[in-house]
Design a protein around this motif. Structure first.
Motif, PDB file in Angstrom:
ATOM      1  N   MET A   1       6.362   6.988  26.161  1.00 22.90           N
ATOM      2  CA  MET A   1       7.187   6.072  26.909  1.00 22.90           C
ATOM      3  C   MET A   1       6.487   5.620  28.202  1.00 22.90           C
ATOM      4  SD  MET A   1       9.994   4.611  26.486  1.00 22.90           S
ATOM      5  CE  MET A   1      11.272   3.761  27.284  1.00 22.90           C
ATOM      6  N   HIS A   2       5.767   6.531  28.823  1.00 23.08           N
ATOM      7  CA  HIS A   2       5.054   6.171  30.055  1.00 23.08           C
ATOM      8  C   HIS A   2       3.961   5.152  29.759  1.00 23.08           C
ATOM      9  CE1 HIS A   2       7.156   9.012  32.518  1.00 23.08           C
ATOM     10  NE2 HIS A   2       6.866   9.994  31.660  1.00 23.08           N
ATOM     11  N   LEU A   3       3.317   5.294  28.613  1.00 21.14           N
ATOM     12  CA  LEU A   3       2.273   4.345  28.230  1.00 21.14           C
ATOM     13  C   LEU A   3       2.855   2.947  28.066  1.00 21.14           C
ATOM     14  CD1 LEU A   3      -0.648   3.779  27.410  1.00 21.14           C
ATOM     15  CD2 LEU A   3       0.005   4.325  25.062  1.00 21.14           C
ATOM     16  N   LEU A   7       1.709  -0.271  30.116  1.00 22.66           N
ATOM     17  CA  LEU A   7       1.204  -1.457  29.436  1.00 22.66           C
ATOM     18  C   LEU A   7       2.015  -2.691  29.791  1.00 22.66           C
ATOM     19  CD1 LEU A   7       0.322  -0.215  25.841  1.00 22.66           C
ATOM     20  CD2 LEU A   7      -1.248  -1.048  27.580  1.00 22.66           C
ATOM     21  N   SER A   8       3.323  -2.531  29.891  1.00 20.90           N
ATOM     22  CA  SER A   8       4.180  -3.655  30.243  1.00 20.90           C
ATOM     23  C   SER A   8       3.881  -4.140  31.663  1.00 20.90           C
ATOM     24  CB  SER A   8       5.643  -3.248  30.118  1.00 20.90           C
ATOM     25  OG  SER A   8       6.468  -4.334  30.416  1.00 20.90           O
ATOM     26  N   ARG A  73      10.393  -0.953  23.612  1.00 17.88           N
ATOM     27  CA  ARG A  73      11.293  -0.202  24.496  1.00 17.88           C
ATOM     28  C   ARG A  73      12.745  -0.369  24.071  1.00 17.88           C
ATOM     29  NH1 ARG A  73       9.327  -1.776  30.429  1.00 17.88           N
ATOM     30  NH2 ARG A  73      10.929  -0.331  31.111  1.00 17.88           N
ATOM     31  N   MET A  74      13.124  -1.574  23.656  1.00 19.45           N
ATOM     32  CA  MET A  74      14.487  -1.807  23.199  1.00 19.45           C
ATOM     33  C   MET A  74      14.770  -1.020  21.919  1.00 19.45           C
ATOM     34  SD  MET A  74      15.022  -5.884  24.150  1.00 19.45           S
ATOM     35  CE  MET A  74      15.407  -6.245  22.499  1.00 19.45           C
ATOM     36  N   ILE A  75      13.825  -0.994  21.015  1.00 22.36           N
ATOM     37  CA  ILE A  75      13.987  -0.237  19.769  1.00 22.36           C
ATOM     38  C   ILE A  75      14.087   1.251  20.081  1.00 22.36           C
ATOM     39  CG2 ILE A  75      12.807   0.452  17.641  1.00 22.36           C
ATOM     40  CD1 ILE A  75      11.732  -2.440  17.502  1.00 22.36           C
ATOM     41  N   HIS A  76      13.259   1.732  20.987  1.00 21.85           N
ATOM     42  CA  HIS A  76      13.263   3.140  21.355  1.00 21.85           C
ATOM     43  C   HIS A  76      14.611   3.524  21.979  1.00 21.85           C
ATOM     44  CE1 HIS A  76      11.598   6.983  22.546  1.00 21.85           C
ATOM     45  NE2 HIS A  76      12.059   6.785  23.782  1.00 21.85           N
ATOM     46  N   LYS A  77      15.181   2.658  22.823  1.00 20.15           N
ATOM     47  CA  LYS A  77      16.472   2.956  23.465  1.00 20.15           C
ATOM     48  C   LYS A  77      17.606   3.005  22.436  1.00 20.15           C
ATOM     49  CE  LYS A  77      15.747   1.394  28.168  1.00 20.15           C
ATOM     50  NZ  LYS A  77      16.182   0.493  29.229  1.00 20.15           N
ATOM     51  N   ARG A  78      17.546   2.136  21.436  1.00 23.61           N
ATOM     52  CA  ARG A  78      18.595   2.122  20.406  1.00 23.61           C
ATOM     53  C   ARG A  78      18.569   3.400  19.560  1.00 23.61           C
ATOM     54  NH1 ARG A  78      19.242  -3.894  17.874  1.00 23.61           N
ATOM     55  NH2 ARG A  78      20.056  -4.840  19.773  1.00 23.61           N
TER      56      ARG A  78
END
Length: 80
Positions: A1-3, A7-8, A73-78
């Motif tokens: 997640m930090h990566l 990157l963003s 990130r959105m996919i990971h949060k879901r």
């Protein structure tokens, strides 16, 4: 997640910087036309060079990188 966050953020900085440099290329240095094509009217013997070609790549790649990381990130949060 930090990566993904790194990157963003990096991609966002490259995105802003590359488009600012492209603005300067068009308005101040006149190496590029407003249509984003190389300007053939520059001084005889002058060549755009690798830096300008890299700028074109950054103008395309940086937004793609930012959008990809945001979608991930959105996919990971879901999922969590």
């Amino acid at each position: 997640m930090h990566l993904m966050k790194w990157l963003s953020g990096f991609g966002g900085a490259v995105w802003i910087g590359s488009w600012y440099l492209m603005y300067l290329e068009i308005t101040r240095w006149h190496h590029v036309k407003p249509s984003l094509a190389f300007n053939s009217d520059i001084a005889y013997g002058a060549h755009p060079g690798q830096a300008l070609i890299l700028l074109y790549i950054a103008c395309v790649a940086a937004p793609l990188l930012v959008l990809t990381t945001l979608v991930q990130r959105m996919i990971h949060k879901r999922r969590h």
